[in-house]
Design a protein around this motif. Structure first.
Motif, short mmCIF file in Angstrom:
data_model
loop_
_atom_site.label_atom_id
_atom_site.label_comp_id
_atom_site.label_asym_id
_atom_site.label_seq_id
_atom_site.Cartn_x
_atom_site.Cartn_y
_atom_site.Cartn_z
N ILE A 193 -83.66 -2.15 69.46
CA ILE A 193 -82.67 -2.18 70.33
C ILE A 193 -83.19 -1.90 71.81
O ILE A 193 -83.26 -2.42 72.82
CB ILE A 193 -81.77 -1.09 70.14
CG1 ILE A 193 -80.91 -1.39 68.82
CG2 ILE A 193 -80.53 -1.02 71.36
CD1 ILE A 193 -79.83 -0.47 68.41
N VAL A 212 -74.17 -4.28 69.91
CA VAL A 212 -74.57 -2.84 69.64
C VAL A 212 -74.26 -2.09 70.86
O VAL A 212 -74.55 -2.52 72.11
CB VAL A 212 -76.16 -2.76 69.33
CG1 VAL A 212 -76.43 -1.46 69.28
CG2 VAL A 212 -76.36 -3.46 67.81
N MET A 269 -72.74 -0.74 65.53
CA MET A 269 -72.82 -2.27 65.11
C MET A 269 -71.51 -2.98 65.17
O MET A 269 -70.88 -2.87 64.27
CB MET A 269 -73.69 -2.35 64.18
CG MET A 269 -73.72 -3.81 63.49
SD MET A 269 -74.59 -5.09 64.57
CE MET A 269 -76.16 -4.71 64.45
N ILE A 292 -75.02 5.04 67.24
CA ILE A 292 -75.02 3.46 67.28
C ILE A 292 -74.04 2.89 66.50
O ILE A 292 -73.88 3.30 65.55
CB ILE A 292 -76.56 3.19 66.45
CG1 ILE A 292 -77.82 3.72 67.14
CG2 ILE A 292 -76.70 1.53 66.43
CD1 ILE A 292 -79.03 3.34 66.39
#
Length: 280
Positions: A144, A31, A9, A7
């Protein structure tokens, strides 16, 4: 990273990235969900601030591994949702490459979770720190995944066009524009002759198949000219042009300006949006 989902960000600035031969500019807040299957490269960035967390699928559920994430492989029904949640990382295709743009509320929530995960990873304060990280990671993934599901609903009618030969060809062009693509190959791909395929393109996107390919390559070249310091010869190669002289000639013919001139004033010209490239 091998055997990892990641992930990323993006909390500030922007970056021009290349994921699986797709080049685009990502602007914060956003993201990115990528995995070992992806080929990821950051080509250029401006005032970029980002944080990342890597995890193995088994960290979500012990039964999940990369080798059993395909739908065709049977798993216990109670773990199907967890496997589906990893689609964001493992099922990249066409225009979906695991990139999600966030509303302010979504950004605040996910960023807070990412900060807490980072703090727990750094501190490792007691015997339960990994449990807390797993709980916060699941919360992040759930958030998400909700965005992912909403985007899939919005794309429903586009996805339903998978049998459309024009959609099949344009998807292939988007994935492989940097390679040698011929009209003969695209005709074989959709089992149509040249005349019929070009008629379909004319009806749906107002240009021939090869014109679409050229325009798409020029669109990518505009993004690279605007957002990177790559040499023009290198941009020509990355966009599928065998010769930089041909690239310069086609760019100038379509926009009425050379690539060098465009780079000096990129905001004075619009990007290709499906029908033509034109001056503002």
């Amino acid at each position: 990273m091998n055997n990892r989902c990641t992930i990323i960000m993006v909390s500030c600035g922007n970056a021009t990235i290349k994921i699986n031969n797709h080049i685009q500019t990502v602007t914060s807040p956003a993201v990115l969900c990528i995995s070992q299957y992806d080929n990821f490269q950051c080509l250029e960035h401006t005032h970029l601030s980002a944080k990342a967390f890597h995890f193995d699928p088994w960290y979500i559920k012990a039964c999940l591994k990369f080798e059993n994430l395909e739908d065709s492989i049977p798993i216990d029904e109670k773990f199907v949702y967890d496997r589906n949640m990893l689609y964001m990382f493992t099922k990249h295709h066409g225009n979906f490459q695991g990139i999600f743009y966030l509303t302010p509320q979504q950004y605040v929530h996910i960023n807070e979770l990412m900060l807490m995960i980072g703090a727990e990873t750094y501190a490792q304060s007691d015997d339960y720190w990994t449990c807390r990280i797993r709980r916060m990671l699941r919360q992040t993934l759930n958030c998400i995944f909700d965005i992912y599901v909403d985007q899939c609903k919005l794309k429903f009618y586009e996805l339903s066009e998978n049998t459309n030969p024009v959609t099949t060809c344009t998807d292939y062009i988007h994935d492989n524009y940097q390679n040698d693509i011929t009209l003969s190959f695209l005709c074989e791909l959709v089992h149509l002759n040249r005349t019929t395929l070009n008629q379909r393109f004319k009806q749906q996107v107002n240009c021939t198949c090869i014109e679409y390919l050229l325009h798409y390559r020029l669109k990518i070249s505009q993004e690279l000219l605007s957002n990177t310091n790559l040499k023009i010869d290198d941009i020509a190669t990355q966009c599928g042009f065998k010769y930089s002289s041909y690239f310069n000639r086609q760019f100038t013919k379509c926009l009425g300006i050379t690539p060098s001139e465009f780079r000096k004033n990129p905001t004075g010209y619009s990007m290709f949006e499906g029908e033509k490239i034109s001056k503002l």
